[in-house]
Each structure stands twice: as C-alpha cells, then as structure tokens.
Design an enzyme around this catalytic site. Structure first.
Site, PDB file in Angstrom:
ATOM      1  N   TYR A 197      -8.122  -1.392  -9.412  1.00 26.16           N
ATOM      2  CA  TYR A 197      -7.539  -1.627 -10.730  1.00 26.16           C
ATOM      3  C   TYR A 197      -8.442  -2.428 -11.664  1.00 26.16           C
ATOM      4  CZ  TYR A 197      -3.089   0.567  -9.678  1.00 26.16           C
ATOM      5  OH  TYR A 197      -2.109   1.480  -9.393  1.00 26.16           O
ATOM      6  N   LYS A 212      -7.117   0.506   4.327  1.00 28.25           N
ATOM      7  CA  LYS A 212      -7.658   1.835   4.642  1.00 28.25           C
ATOM      8  C   LYS A 212      -9.106   1.633   5.103  1.00 28.25           C
ATOM      9  CE  LYS A 212      -7.447   6.378   4.698  1.00 28.25           C
ATOM     10  NZ  LYS A 212      -6.542   7.145   5.572  1.00 28.25           N
ATOM     11  N   ASP A 241      -1.710   5.048   5.181  1.00 25.87           N
ATOM     12  CA  ASP A 241      -0.973   6.319   5.314  1.00 25.87           C
ATOM     13  C   ASP A 241       0.077   6.232   6.417  1.00 25.87           C
ATOM     14  OD1 ASP A 241      -3.440   5.985   6.505  1.00 25.87           O
ATOM     15  OD2 ASP A 241      -3.890   8.105   6.723  1.00 25.87           O
ATOM     16  N   ASP A 271       0.837  -1.119  -5.317  1.00 23.38           N
ATOM     17  CA  ASP A 271       1.527  -0.463  -6.427  1.00 23.38           C
ATOM     18  C   ASP A 271       2.329   0.732  -5.904  1.00 23.38           C
ATOM     19  OD1 ASP A 271       2.302   0.210  -8.941  1.00 23.38           O
ATOM     20  OD2 ASP A 271       0.327   0.761  -9.685  1.00 23.38           O
ATOM     21  N   ASP A 302       6.842   1.021  -4.876  1.00 24.18           N
ATOM     22  CA  ASP A 302       7.770   2.044  -5.395  1.00 24.18           C
ATOM     23  C   ASP A 302       8.474   2.744  -4.228  1.00 24.18           C
ATOM     24  OD1 ASP A 302       6.769   1.457  -7.936  1.00 24.18           O
ATOM     25  OD2 ASP A 302       6.864   3.560  -8.566  1.00 24.18           O
TER      26      ASP A 302
END
Ligand code: NAI
Length: 367
Positions: free
Chosen positions: A150, A202, A236, A260, A264
């Site tokens: 970001y 990751k 994942d 982020d 959600d």
C-alpha cells in the site's frame, strides 16, 4: 454453522487498544475531529453522533469535510484544515471516503494513515446477530497499516504505442515497522485477555517482502511465549480456514494488503461489512472508522447500517478511557438487535437507519 473448537472462552469484554495518547482526562469534554465522509457517510455519522450524545459521550466535535465532499467544498479531498484539526485533537471519527478506481486522486484513507503514522489497524469482529451462518465468532485482526504494497510505489512502462503496457508496483516492509506492529498486536492480545496470535504471511512466495515480516514477528513473539500461543499461517490457507473453522483464530497479525482482504472476509462471517469497526492507531493520533466504504448503491435511502461506525465510536471511547459509556452503548446495541429485533436490510431486516438509532437510544438506560 456451530463452533467446533475455540481459541479461548470470551464474551463481550472490552476491546481496549494501546493508547496513542495516554493523557485523556477521566472527566470533562474531549475535542475530536468528525469527518462525515461520502455516500452513506453523513447518514451513519449523524446516527452515531446522536447516539453518542444520548449516551453522554464526552466528545466535542470539530466537523471537517474530506474525500469527494472535500473536493466539492474546498477543491481538495484532504483539506489542510482537516489535517490541522486532527493534529490538534489527536482523535477522529471518520465516515467512509470514496476513492476513484484506477486513475484520479490517491486514497485519502491511505494518506491520512501516512500523515499521522497510524501504523496499527485494529479490526475486532464478533457475532452480534444470532442465527447467521456462524455463531460465536470473536476474532480481532491487527493489520500493519503504513507499509507493504500500500505504499503504492507504482509506475507503467511503455511498449510501442501503449504507454501502459507494463505495470510495476513495489512493496516495502521494514524490520522496524514489522517489530512495531508485532509488539502492538502481542501487547493488545495480552491486555485484552486473548490467548493466541496467528501471524499471517506469504513468505513461501514473497520471500523478502513478507519473509521479513514473518521472521520479525516470530522473533518478537518469543518474548510473549509465557502469556500467549503464537503460530503462523500462509494467507491462502488462512482464508480457507476462516471459512471452514473460524473458531481456531483469536488474534490475527498480518501485513497491509492481506489485512485489508481478510478483515472483509471476517466481517462476512458475522453478517457483512455493516458489523465491522476499525481503529487506526499511531503515537500521536488515532482515527476510528467502519471497515466498509461509502456504499454509493444505498446512499440517501435511509437504510444504511450505522452499527460498524457506532462500534468504532465505542473503540474510540475505550481509547480515551471512557469504557463505561462504551459498555452502555454496546449493551443498548445488543438489546436493539436481539430483544427488539431492529435490523437494517443488510442484516435481513426491514428497518431504517433512524429506527436503529431510536432503538439504541431507547435502550441506553436499560440495565
Ligand atoms: P462498500 O463497502 O462501500 O460497499 C460494498 C457493499 O456493502 C455494497 O453493496 C454496500 O451497499 C454494502 N454496505 C457497505 N456498508 C454498508 C452499511 N453500513 N450498511 C449496509 N450496507 C453496506 O465497498 P465498495 O462499493 O467497494 O466501495 C465504495 C467506495 O468506498 C469506493 O470509493 C471505495 O474506495 C470506498 N471505500 C472507503 C473505505 C474507507 O473510507 N475506509 C473503505 C472501503 C472502501
């Protein structure tokens, strides 16, 4: 879905966050910046301000426009007066701000986080409406808020007559930034009687960018080994496990982009974005907001769910040392949802934003 295993037994305990300004007085009024925002922002901000006032919250609001509303009023999505106000108050409640997709101005949310070094994003989510897909969810996601992909160091390379033939983006994670957010998450977990912190990364593919985060967070976690269980998971696998068995998670610590997305997903476990508050915490300022955006599809219809922003207001009350008022509001929310059955359409109900406000205010005095 029913619970199959639990990370710890918890209910409605307070979700205090590490204080950016530990000097708020226990009594008297507290100046705070208020940003109505775009889309449904003004509707839900008005709802929260009314409930806060009825509950006796100490805030004296300094109102400033930002985002599209800032452009309309001042020709600037992040007017200097807004920045000055937050610099003065160190505290803001923010409605969602619209960001153009692709081109246009850079996200005001990201710029505010950078401007005030709001390095920690805390997103607690729990089941508040029984009878949904998952019962007894209680997960806090702590997201690094100013580094990672970001930072948006992006550019295009031209090939032939296509000026945008190749897009390049660089991510930045630092050891100092990773340690700072890891310490924040572990301290938060201890302070809020949590049992486990899962580091999400990751590092199998982005070996440098998320490898440094994993390595630093694991190392920082060693200091907390007597108080907390610390484990880690690839993003994942974490996303899948959140759907299969979310109860295994307690506190999730992760990088900016993964945080982020996962927050959600976690909001989706308990009924959607209308239920998820967020706190952006730095050393000198803190900004409280809903996780959701400006919901242009329902703006002006009077049906937006103000709950996420109201819960963010409760985090703000905890932050300034007024947990009694926060508890009163949380209890009134529970009664409005469960006893009175007041629900906006996103929660499967038919009530309007103002019906919810009336019900919460009506329950503020109930013991
Ligand atoms: P969104 O979160 O605004 O909406 C997604 C879906 O959820 C829509 O169907 C919307 O109606 C529904 N929804 C969201 N909040 C709701 C609420 N309180 N009550 C009932 N339904 C609700 O996401 P979207 O559409 O991707 O983004 C719209 C704008 O918001 C964009 O400009 C985006 O950049 C901005 N945004 C701003 C954020 C912030 O200020 N922190 C965060 C996320 C997006």
């Amino acid at each position: 879905m029913k619970k199959t295993s639990a990370a710890g037994s918890r209910s409605t305990r307070p979700t205090s966050v590490k204080s950016a300004r530990p000097t708020w007085r226990a009594t008297g009024s507290i100046p705070a910046t208020l940003i109505p925002g775009d889309g449904i922002g003004p509707e839900i901000v008005a709802a929260v301000v009314d409930i806060m006032k009825a509950a006796g919250a100490p805030f004296v609001w300094e109102r400033h426009e930002g985002g599209m509303a800032g452009i309309k009023k001042h020709g600037d999505p992040l007017p200097p007066k807004l920045i000055d106000s937050i610099r003065r108050t160190g505290l803001a409640l923010k409605g969602p701000l619209a960001t153009p997709v692709g081109g246009g101005y850079r996200s005001v949310n990201v710029r505010l986080r950078e401007e005030f070094s709001l390095y920690a994003n805390v997103r607690p989510v729990r089941t508040m409406v029984p009878g949904g897909r998952y019962e007894d969810i209680d997960i806090v996601l702590v997201r690094e808020n100013v580094e990672g992909l970001y930072v948006a160091w992006e550019h295009y390379l031209a090939i032939g007559d296509d000026p945008h033939a190749v897009a390049i983006s660089s991510g930045v994670n630092t050891r100092a930034g990773s340690r700072r957010i890891a310490e924040f998450a572990f301290d938060y977990a201890v302070k809020n009687s949590r049992k486990k912190v899962t580091i999400v990364h990751k590092a199998n593919v982005l070996k440098a960018l998320t490898g440094i985060f994993l390595e630093t967070a694991r190392d920082t976690g060693k200091k907390y080994a007597k108080k907390l269980t610390v484990d880690d998971r690839i993003v994942d696998a974490c996303a899948m496990q959140l759907v299969l068995n979310p109860w295994q998670y307690d506190v999730i610590l992760t990088t900016n982009l993964f945080g982020d997305i996962l927050s959600d997903e976690i909001a989706g476990l308990v009924g959607g974005l209308g239920m998820a508050p967020g706190a952006n915490i730095g050393e000198k300022a803190a900004i409280f907001e809903a996780v959701h955006g400006s919901a242009p599809d329902i703006a002006g219809k009077g049906i937006a769910n103000p709950l996420a922003l109201l819960l963010a207001g409760c985090l703000m009350l905890d932050h300034v040392g007024r947990p009694v008022v926060a508890r009163r509001i949380r209890r009134a929310i529970d009664l409005a949802l469960k006893q009175d059955g007041i629900r906006t359409p996103d929660l499967g109900g038919r009530h309007k934003t103002r019906d919810f406000v009336k019900a919460v205010i009506g329950n503020l005095g109930t013991r």
